[in-house]
Design a protein around this motif. Sequence first.
Motif, PDB file in Angstrom:
ATOM      1  N   VAL A 160       0.837  -1.208   0.000  1.00  0.00           N
ATOM      2  CA  VAL A 160       0.000   0.000   0.000  1.00  0.00           C
ATOM      3  C   VAL A 160       0.870   1.255   0.000  1.00  0.00           C
ATOM      4  N   LEU A 161       1.889   1.281   0.851  1.00  0.00           N
ATOM      5  CA  LEU A 161       2.756   2.454   0.917  1.00  0.00           C
ATOM      6  C   LEU A 161       3.506   2.670  -0.391  1.00  0.00           C
ATOM      7  N   THR A 162       3.954   1.588  -1.006  1.00  0.00           N
ATOM      8  CA  THR A 162       4.605   1.710  -2.313  1.00  0.00           C
ATOM      9  C   THR A 162       3.627   2.263  -3.351  1.00  0.00           C
ATOM     10  N   GLY A 163       2.389   1.768  -3.310  1.00  0.00           N
ATOM     11  CA  GLY A 163       1.376   2.266  -4.223  1.00  0.00           C
ATOM     12  C   GLY A 163       1.083   3.736  -4.023  1.00  0.00           C
ATOM     13  N   LEU A 164       1.044   4.203  -2.777  1.00  0.00           N
ATOM     14  CA  LEU A 164       0.786   5.615  -2.508  1.00  0.00           C
ATOM     15  C   LEU A 164       1.965   6.479  -2.940  1.00  0.00           C
ATOM     16  N   TRP A 165       3.183   5.937  -2.838  1.00  0.00           N
ATOM     17  CA  TRP A 165       4.344   6.677  -3.356  1.00  0.00           C
ATOM     18  C   TRP A 165       4.231   6.823  -4.872  1.00  0.00           C
ATOM     19  N   ILE A 166       3.878   5.734  -5.543  1.00  0.00           N
ATOM     20  CA  ILE A 166       3.706   5.779  -6.992  1.00  0.00           C
ATOM     21  C   ILE A 166       2.599   6.763  -7.364  1.00  0.00           C
ATOM     22  N   GLU A 167       1.538   6.813  -6.548  1.00  0.00           N
ATOM     23  CA  GLU A 167       0.432   7.719  -6.835  1.00  0.00           C
ATOM     24  C   GLU A 167       0.882   9.170  -6.814  1.00  0.00           C
ATOM     25  N   HIS A 168       1.764   9.523  -5.867  1.00  0.00           N
ATOM     26  CA  HIS A 168       2.321  10.879  -5.852  1.00  0.00           C
ATOM     27  C   HIS A 168       3.117  11.147  -7.133  1.00  0.00           C
ATOM     28  N   PHE A 169       3.913  10.178  -7.519  1.00  0.00           N
ATOM     29  CA  PHE A 169       4.709  10.331  -8.736  1.00  0.00           C
ATOM     30  C   PHE A 169       3.799  10.456  -9.953  1.00  0.00           C
ATOM     31  N   LEU A 170       2.719   9.709  -9.963  1.00  0.00           N
ATOM     32  CA  LEU A 170       1.769   9.747 -11.073  1.00  0.00           C
ATOM     33  C   LEU A 170       1.093  11.110 -11.181  1.00  0.00           C
ATOM     34  N   LEU A 171       0.714  11.699 -10.059  1.00  0.00           N
ATOM     35  CA  LEU A 171       0.063  12.998 -10.078  1.00  0.00           C
ATOM     36  C   LEU A 171       1.003  14.107 -10.546  1.00  0.00           C
ATOM     37  N   LEU A 172       2.281  14.004 -10.186  1.00  0.00           N
ATOM     38  CA  LEU A 172       3.236  15.062 -10.480  1.00  0.00           C
ATOM     39  C   LEU A 172       3.960  14.867 -11.815  1.00  0.00           C
ATOM     40  N   GLY A 173       4.265  13.625 -12.152  1.00  0.00           N
ATOM     41  CA  GLY A 173       5.155  13.323 -13.267  1.00  0.00           C
ATOM     42  C   GLY A 173       4.800  13.959 -14.605  1.00  0.00           C
ATOM     43  N   PRO A 174       3.560  13.833 -15.080  1.00  0.00           N
ATOM     44  CA  PRO A 174       3.237  14.392 -16.401  1.00  0.00           C
ATOM     45  C   PRO A 174       3.476  15.891 -16.523  1.00  0.00           C
ATOM     46  N   SER A 175       3.453  16.622 -15.404  1.00  0.00           N
ATOM     47  CA  SER A 175       3.694  18.065 -15.450  1.00  0.00           C
ATOM     48  C   SER A 175       5.183  18.388 -15.504  1.00  0.00           C
ATOM     49  N   PHE A 176       6.035  17.440 -15.121  1.00  0.00           N
ATOM     50  CA  PHE A 176       7.472  17.671 -15.085  1.00  0.00           C
ATOM     51  C   PHE A 176       8.188  17.091 -16.303  1.00  0.00           C
ATOM     52  N   LEU A 177       7.707  15.952 -16.803  1.00  0.00           N
ATOM     53  CA  LEU A 177       8.430  15.204 -17.826  1.00  0.00           C
ATOM     54  C   LEU A 177       7.753  15.318 -19.179  1.00  0.00           C
ATOM     55  N   GLU A 178       8.564  15.309 -20.211  1.00  0.00           N
ATOM     56  CA  GLU A 178       8.023  15.304 -21.567  1.00  0.00           C
ATOM     57  C   GLU A 178       7.375  13.961 -21.857  1.00  0.00           C
ATOM     58  N   HIS A 179       6.286  13.994 -22.617  1.00  0.00           N
ATOM     59  CA  HIS A 179       5.551  12.768 -22.906  1.00  0.00           C
ATOM     60  C   HIS A 179       6.343  11.893 -23.871  1.00  0.00           C
ATOM     61  N   ASP A 180       6.693  10.689 -23.401  1.00  0.00           N
ATOM     62  CA  ASP A 180       7.412   9.729 -24.239  1.00  0.00           C
ATOM     63  C   ASP A 180       6.917   8.332 -23.866  1.00  0.00           C
ATOM     64  N   PRO A 181       5.999   7.762 -24.630  1.00  0.00           N
ATOM     65  CA  PRO A 181       5.421   6.452 -24.293  1.00  0.00           C
ATOM     66  C   PRO A 181       6.452   5.331 -24.201  1.00  0.00           C
ATOM     67  N   ALA A 182       7.605   5.513 -24.830  1.00  0.00           N
ATOM     68  CA  ALA A 182       8.602   4.439 -24.867  1.00  0.00           C
ATOM     69  C   ALA A 182       9.502   4.428 -23.638  1.00  0.00           C
ATOM     70  N   VAL A 183       9.437   5.474 -22.815  1.00  0.00           N
ATOM     71  CA  VAL A 183      10.336   5.590 -21.654  1.00  0.00           C
ATOM     72  C   VAL A 183       9.530   5.445 -20.374  1.00  0.00           C
ATOM     73  N   PHE A 184       9.883   4.446 -19.566  1.00  0.00           N
ATOM     74  CA  PHE A 184       9.206   4.274 -18.279  1.00  0.00           C
ATOM     75  C   PHE A 184       9.743   5.318 -17.304  1.00  0.00           C
ATOM     76  N   PRO A 185       8.874   6.062 -16.620  1.00  0.00           N
ATOM     77  CA  PRO A 185       9.325   7.231 -15.845  1.00  0.00           C
ATOM     78  C   PRO A 185      10.069   6.923 -14.559  1.00  0.00           C
ATOM     79  N   ILE A 186       9.945   5.719 -14.017  1.00  0.00           N
ATOM     80  CA  ILE A 186      10.606   5.387 -12.748  1.00  0.00           C
ATOM     81  C   ILE A 186      11.771   4.436 -13.033  1.00  0.00           C
ATOM     82  N   GLY A 187      12.966   4.915 -12.755  1.00  0.00           N
ATOM     83  CA  GLY A 187      14.156   4.115 -12.995  1.00  0.00           C
ATOM     84  C   GLY A 187      15.064   4.093 -11.776  1.00  0.00           C
TER      85      GLY A 187
END
Length: 415
Positions: free
Chosen positions: A351-378
Amino acid sequence: MTSMDPALTEGTALTKPSAPLKKSVFIIPALIAGGGFLFFTFLAAGAHPEKAWLVYLTNFLFFTILSCGGLLFSTLMHFTRAKWSHSFAAIAEAFSAFFPVSFVLFLLLFIGQDHVFTWLGQELHGKEVWLNVPFLFFRDCVAFLILYCLGFAYLYYSLKFRLKAAPKNTRLKAFLFRHFEQNLQNPETIKHRMTVFAGWYMFAFAMCLALIGFDLVMSTDPHWYSTLFGAYTFIKAIYAGFGAIILLVSILHLTPSVPFTLTPAQLGDMSTLFFGFSIVWGDFFYSQFVVIWYGNIPEETAYIIERTMTQPWSILAWTVFIGCFILPFIILLSRNIKKTPWCMIVISSCVLTGLWIEHFLLLGPSFLEHDPAVFPIGINEIIISLGFLGLIIIAILSYFKEFPEVLNEDSGEVV
């Protein structure tokens, strides 16, 4: 040791102090935290500093709501006069040790304001009065200070009970006992003040985290808004805090060198409460979609569509939904699982890992350029996140090193 108020002595259950933690337990989390900070600095000075600040903001928000939600459990249980949760409340108060760290981390956001506040330089269509850096930092600083001061005020009176038999073997304990002895009150007065500060902390918790949700999360897409976002933020904080408490008490229970123990009934009750908030969180998560769906307003749908129907973000969205709602809802229907520490460690970690991912999901598209081929968490994101995890582990261990008495089996019953 100078004797305290006899009435206070009679009202406490703590009778035997525990041995302090060894300094060696701090080495590994300190190395992890130091390594994560150095890696963040290296990445922030590179060609794509926005990626580093995205991870920084994600972790700041996640671990801040986790620590605030942890202390909320103790205030909530005291305010409602719950008797089953005394042991959990004593451990939950350890999360308050992260408050000063959280405040410093918030101030450091000012350094990366050009990358953190994605609305800088955009046409805000009348929102300039609210979305400007000086005013945002001022109001959020005031909100955090009020919340953390109320939390520490509640903790002060709670420790008046929990540290009755503690030796004055540290500067902090000597400072606290000096104030305890100068301000002697009967247990009923202390309980009343705890109740007052608990109530104000819960109110400030809702207001502060709602404000932070608006200012640091929703504002990353300044042309989208949801009036439910503030409530969703503090409900998520409660869910995360309860999950962190279950994870911590289960680990302490399974550690042979720690005197803290749980009964299956206690863990089962806490897990049932956790199960209930998984449903509440799911309801708020769903409500965000329903309002936008039946409103059928195109400018509101873009935010949701990008995060749930476009790659690579849709993978993260389904991960959050399954890990934070589907799995807990199905698995925690079992009474036996809710009473098993190892099982609850796995579930709360998911659950905690999922909530961390949820924060990243809410913020990520506003920070990163859209690229379907690149997974945002590395690997970069994981290393920096581990550094933040090391910080909160150090904070909690420091609390237990300073107040090992709270780990005793009977330390939770303050009156």
